[in-house]
Design a protein around this motif. Structure first.
Motif, PDB file in Angstrom:
ATOM      1  N   LEU A  28      69.530-160.229  47.888  1.00  0.00           N
ATOM      2  CA  LEU A  28      69.613-161.319  48.861  1.00  0.00           C
ATOM      3  C   LEU A  28      68.239-161.929  49.152  1.00  0.00           C
ATOM      4  O   LEU A  28      68.119-163.143  49.342  1.00  0.00           O
ATOM      5  CB  LEU A  28      70.250-160.813  50.157  1.00  0.00           C
ATOM      6  CG  LEU A  28      71.714-160.405  50.070  1.00  0.00           C
ATOM      7  CD1 LEU A  28      72.193-159.845  51.398  1.00  0.00           C
ATOM      8  CD2 LEU A  28      72.582-161.580  49.643  1.00  0.00           C
ATOM      9  N   ALA A  29      67.216-161.080  49.193  1.00  0.00           N
ATOM     10  CA  ALA A  29      65.866-161.596  49.407  1.00  0.00           C
ATOM     11  C   ALA A  29      65.441-162.499  48.258  1.00  0.00           C
ATOM     12  O   ALA A  29      64.816-163.548  48.468  1.00  0.00           O
ATOM     13  CB  ALA A  29      64.878-160.449  49.578  1.00  0.00           C
ATOM     14  N   GLY A  30      65.784-162.116  47.031  1.00  0.00           N
ATOM     15  CA  GLY A  30      65.472-162.959  45.888  1.00  0.00           C
ATOM     16  C   GLY A  30      66.190-164.288  45.933  1.00  0.00           C
ATOM     17  O   GLY A  30      65.609-165.340  45.616  1.00  0.00           O
ATOM     18  N   MET A  31      67.465-164.269  46.350  1.00  0.00           N
ATOM     19  CA  MET A  31      68.217-165.517  46.460  1.00  0.00           C
ATOM     20  C   MET A  31      67.668-166.400  47.572  1.00  0.00           C
ATOM     21  O   MET A  31      67.627-167.625  47.443  1.00  0.00           O
ATOM     22  CB  MET A  31      69.693-165.185  46.726  1.00  0.00           C
ATOM     23  CG  MET A  31      70.390-164.478  45.582  1.00  0.00           C
ATOM     24  SD  MET A  31      70.548-165.516  44.115  1.00  0.00           S
ATOM     25  CE  MET A  31      71.689-166.746  44.713  1.00  0.00           C
ATOM     26  N   THR A  32      67.250-165.762  48.669  1.00  0.00           N
ATOM     27  CA  THR A  32      66.751-166.536  49.803  1.00  0.00           C
ATOM     28  C   THR A  32      65.402-167.175  49.507  1.00  0.00           C
ATOM     29  O   THR A  32      65.133-168.315  49.911  1.00  0.00           O
ATOM     30  CB  THR A  32      66.642-165.639  51.048  1.00  0.00           C
ATOM     31  OG1 THR A  32      67.900-165.023  51.298  1.00  0.00           O
ATOM     32  CG2 THR A  32      66.225-166.442  52.271  1.00  0.00           C
ATOM     33  N   PRO A  61      63.666-170.728  46.335  1.00  0.00           N
ATOM     34  CA  PRO A  61      62.993-172.039  46.368  1.00  0.00           C
ATOM     35  C   PRO A  61      61.472-171.960  46.380  1.00  0.00           C
ATOM     36  O   PRO A  61      60.804-172.947  46.043  1.00  0.00           O
ATOM     37  CB  PRO A  61      63.511-172.658  47.679  1.00  0.00           C
ATOM     38  CG  PRO A  61      64.823-172.007  47.913  1.00  0.00           C
ATOM     39  CD  PRO A  61      64.664-170.603  47.414  1.00  0.00           C
ATOM     40  N   MET A  62      60.900-170.798  46.752  1.00  0.00           N
ATOM     41  CA  MET A  62      59.444-170.662  46.759  1.00  0.00           C
ATOM     42  C   MET A  62      58.869-170.640  45.355  1.00  0.00           C
ATOM     43  O   MET A  62      57.773-171.153  45.119  1.00  0.00           O
ATOM     44  CB  MET A  62      59.036-169.391  47.507  1.00  0.00           C
ATOM     45  CG  MET A  62      59.347-169.404  48.985  1.00  0.00           C
ATOM     46  SD  MET A  62      59.000-167.814  49.758  1.00  0.00           S
ATOM     47  CE  MET A  62      57.250-167.619  49.380  1.00  0.00           C
ATOM     48  N   VAL A  63      59.601-170.012  44.420  1.00  0.00           N
ATOM     49  CA  VAL A  63      59.081-169.832  43.064  1.00  0.00           C
ATOM     50  C   VAL A  63      59.701-170.802  42.069  1.00  0.00           C
ATOM     51  O   VAL A  63      59.201-170.941  40.952  1.00  0.00           O
ATOM     52  CB  VAL A  63      59.316-168.378  42.601  1.00  0.00           C
ATOM     53  CG1 VAL A  63      58.531-167.415  43.466  1.00  0.00           C
ATOM     54  CG2 VAL A  63      60.794-168.005  42.648  1.00  0.00           C
ATOM     55  N   THR A  84      65.501-176.625  53.039  1.00  0.00           N
ATOM     56  CA  THR A  84      65.771-175.627  52.007  1.00  0.00           C
ATOM     57  C   THR A  84      64.490-174.963  51.524  1.00  0.00           C
ATOM     58  O   THR A  84      64.427-173.739  51.366  1.00  0.00           O
ATOM     59  CB  THR A  84      66.497-176.278  50.815  1.00  0.00           C
ATOM     60  OG1 THR A  84      67.708-176.885  51.274  1.00  0.00           O
ATOM     61  CG2 THR A  84      66.821-175.260  49.750  1.00  0.00           C
ATOM     62  N   LEU A  85      63.473-175.774  51.295  1.00  0.00           N
ATOM     63  CA  LEU A  85      62.200-175.231  50.818  1.00  0.00           C
ATOM     64  C   LEU A  85      61.498-174.406  51.886  1.00  0.00           C
ATOM     65  O   LEU A  85      61.035-173.288  51.628  1.00  0.00           O
ATOM     66  CB  LEU A  85      61.299-176.384  50.366  1.00  0.00           C
ATOM     67  CG  LEU A  85      59.874-176.013  49.950  1.00  0.00           C
ATOM     68  CD1 LEU A  85      59.886-175.155  48.704  1.00  0.00           C
ATOM     69  CD2 LEU A  85      59.041-177.274  49.724  1.00  0.00           C
ATOM     70  N   CYS A  86      61.423-174.940  53.104  1.00  0.00           N
ATOM     71  CA  CYS A  86      60.639-174.292  54.154  1.00  0.00           C
ATOM     72  C   CYS A  86      61.311-173.039  54.703  1.00  0.00           C
ATOM     73  O   CYS A  86      60.628-172.121  55.169  1.00  0.00           O
ATOM     74  CB  CYS A  86      60.389-175.276  55.293  1.00  0.00           C
ATOM     75  SG  CYS A  86      59.437-176.732  54.803  1.00  0.00           S
ATOM     76  N   ALA A  87      62.640-172.981  54.671  1.00  0.00           N
ATOM     77  CA  ALA A  87      63.340-171.808  55.191  1.00  0.00           C
ATOM     78  C   ALA A  87      62.957-170.548  54.432  1.00  0.00           C
ATOM     79  O   ALA A  87      62.927-169.452  55.010  1.00  0.00           O
ATOM     80  CB  ALA A  87      64.849-172.032  55.127  1.00  0.00           C
ATOM     81  N   ALA A  88      62.659-170.687  53.150  1.00  0.00           N
ATOM     82  CA  ALA A  88      62.255-169.522  52.364  1.00  0.00           C
ATOM     83  C   ALA A  88      60.944-168.933  52.876  1.00  0.00           C
ATOM     84  O   ALA A  88      60.802-167.708  52.999  1.00  0.00           O
ATOM     85  CB  ALA A  88      62.125-169.912  50.889  1.00  0.00           C
ATOM     86  N   TYR A  89      59.983-169.781  53.193  1.00  0.00           N
ATOM     87  CA  TYR A  89      58.698-169.306  53.707  1.00  0.00           C
ATOM     88  C   TYR A  89      58.858-168.679  55.092  1.00  0.00           C
ATOM     89  O   TYR A  89      58.239-167.647  55.397  1.00  0.00           O
ATOM     90  CB  TYR A  89      57.702-170.457  53.773  1.00  0.00           C
ATOM     91  CG  TYR A  89      57.253-170.958  52.427  1.00  0.00           C
ATOM     92  CD1 TYR A  89      56.133-170.428  51.807  1.00  0.00           C
ATOM     93  CD2 TYR A  89      57.952-171.959  51.765  1.00  0.00           C
ATOM     94  CE1 TYR A  89      55.707-170.878  50.564  1.00  0.00           C
ATOM     95  CE2 TYR A  89      57.547-172.424  50.519  1.00  0.00           C
ATOM     96  CZ  TYR A  89      56.422-171.877  49.928  1.00  0.00           C
ATOM     97  OH  TYR A  89      56.016-172.317  48.699  1.00  0.00           O
ATOM     98  N   LEU A 136      54.172-178.007  55.145  1.00  0.00           N
ATOM     99  CA  LEU A 136      54.776-178.172  53.820  1.00  0.00           C
ATOM    100  C   LEU A 136      55.605-179.453  53.751  1.00  0.00           C
ATOM    101  O   LEU A 136      55.581-180.166  52.744  1.00  0.00           O
ATOM    102  CB  LEU A 136      55.657-176.963  53.495  1.00  0.00           C
ATOM    103  CG  LEU A 136      54.937-175.645  53.218  1.00  0.00           C
ATOM    104  CD1 LEU A 136      55.943-174.507  53.110  1.00  0.00           C
ATOM    105  CD2 LEU A 136      54.121-175.751  51.931  1.00  0.00           C
ATOM    106  N   SER A 137      56.335-179.750  54.816  1.00  0.00           N
ATOM    107  CA  SER A 137      57.146-180.968  54.831  1.00  0.00           C
ATOM    108  C   SER A 137      56.263-182.217  54.823  1.00  0.00           C
ATOM    109  O   SER A 137      56.539-183.177  54.091  1.00  0.00           O
ATOM    110  CB  SER A 137      58.054-180.965  56.063  1.00  0.00           C
ATOM    111  OG  SER A 137      58.794-182.170  56.145  1.00  0.00           O
ATOM    112  N   MET A 138      55.208-182.207  55.638  1.00  0.00           N
ATOM    113  CA  MET A 138      54.302-183.355  55.673  1.00  0.00           C
ATOM    114  C   MET A 138      53.613-183.576  54.328  1.00  0.00           C
ATOM    115  O   MET A 138      53.318-184.709  53.949  1.00  0.00           O
ATOM    116  CB  MET A 138      53.254-183.152  56.762  1.00  0.00           C
ATOM    117  CG  MET A 138      53.753-183.339  58.179  1.00  0.00           C
ATOM    118  SD  MET A 138      54.034-185.072  58.602  1.00  0.00           S
ATOM    119  CE  MET A 138      52.376-185.738  58.503  1.00  0.00           C
TER     120      MET A 138
END
Length: 278
Positions: A100-104, A107-109, A146-151, A204-206
């Motif tokens: 689950l950690a890998g799936m979550t 988007p980071m990698v 989606t991208l930022c939730a991973a961080y 990251l969004s900015m």
């Protein structure tokens, strides 16, 4: 002693070199924002001309406001989603935590081009476009969330692992509902991670260009997309002025956030010491 002194001076020199490498370009940008000429990389006199021009540039102001709005909304949503995922991974999914950690955190990698392409196909699908609205602000917000939730998940999960679970267990033993335990005990303890996650997500969004460029439409141009578009026609020093304002605002926000977190931690330590004394 002599060797230790040489090593200490060597470490200081290396640290100074690293800081110079990181901050010298920003310092040059700030200096060139006060130029009176038309060239962004040359100081032809000192003037506030480009700061005044910045106030009159409506297109740039609209892009900044849109980026700020999307960044704030994406960071807030990412904190909620990332915190929920971190709690599940740290508390309720020990067996499948790795999967689950890998799936979550995928988007980071994963290359942003792949993420952006998948979201473009999702938002422009003929069956889903009437519901999702196609490309635009909502699509950019969803992509950044989606991208930022991973961080945020990584930051909050690491803080939850360091947290003493005896505090939560003691509250549960005393009859406190689980939801109240989370908001009254867990959230204050992990608050520094939540603040750090929000600031990181907002940054990251900015800063994002790839996702915003792929998902934007003519009415939803963010600041990085606009700067890249103007790059082909030649940048003016007003971009340096805008960057200087952003650097100043971010610096003040970071200092204030650090100050608030330090005060909160000192208050918690004082309360814990007072409780131990009684």
């Amino acid at each position: 002693m002599h060797a230790d002194g040489d090593g200490r001076w060597g470490a200081r020199a290396w640290l100074l070199l690293v800081y110079a490498f990181l901050y010298a370009p920003i310092l040059c940008l700030v200096v060139f924002s006060f130029t009176a000429g038309e060239i962004t990389t040359r100081l032809d006199g000192v003037s506030l001309r480009w700061y005044a021009a910045l106030l009159d540039d409506r297109e740039l102001a609209a892009a900044v406001l849109l980026s700020l709005r999307v960044g704030a909304l994406a960071a807030s949503a990412a904190v909620v989603v990332g915190t929920a995922a971190a709690v599940v991974l740290a508390r309720f999914a020990p067996r499948f935590g790795g999967f689950l950690a890998g799936m979550t955190t995928a988007p980071m990698v994963m290359p942003e081009v792949v993420v952006g392409l998948s979201l473009v196909l999702l938002f422009t699908h003929p069956a889903l476009q009437p519901v999702l609205g196609g490309r635009g602000v909502a699509a950019i917000w969803a992509a950044h969330t989606t991208l930022c939730a991973a961080y945020v998940t990584v930051l909050v999960r690491s803080r939850l692992r360091e947290m003493d679970r005896a505090l939560e267990e003691a509250a549960l033993d005393l009859g406190c509902p689980p939801a109240k335990v989370f908001f009254v005990i867990t959230v204050p303890v992990i608050a520094p991670a939540l603040v750090a996650g929000w600031l990181l997500a907002f940054t990251l969004s900015m800063d994002d260009f790839v996702l915003a460029a792929m998902l934007s439409d003519p009415g939803s141009t963010t600041l990085p997309v606009l700067v890249f578009a103007r790059l082909h026609h030649g940048l003016k020093p007003e971009i340096n002025a805008l960057a200087t304002v952003i650097v100043a605002a971010v610096s003040v926000a970071v200092l204030v956030a650090n100050r608030v977190m330090q005060r909160a931690q000192s208050h918690r330590r004082a309360a814990m010491h007072a409780a131990l004394r009684t």
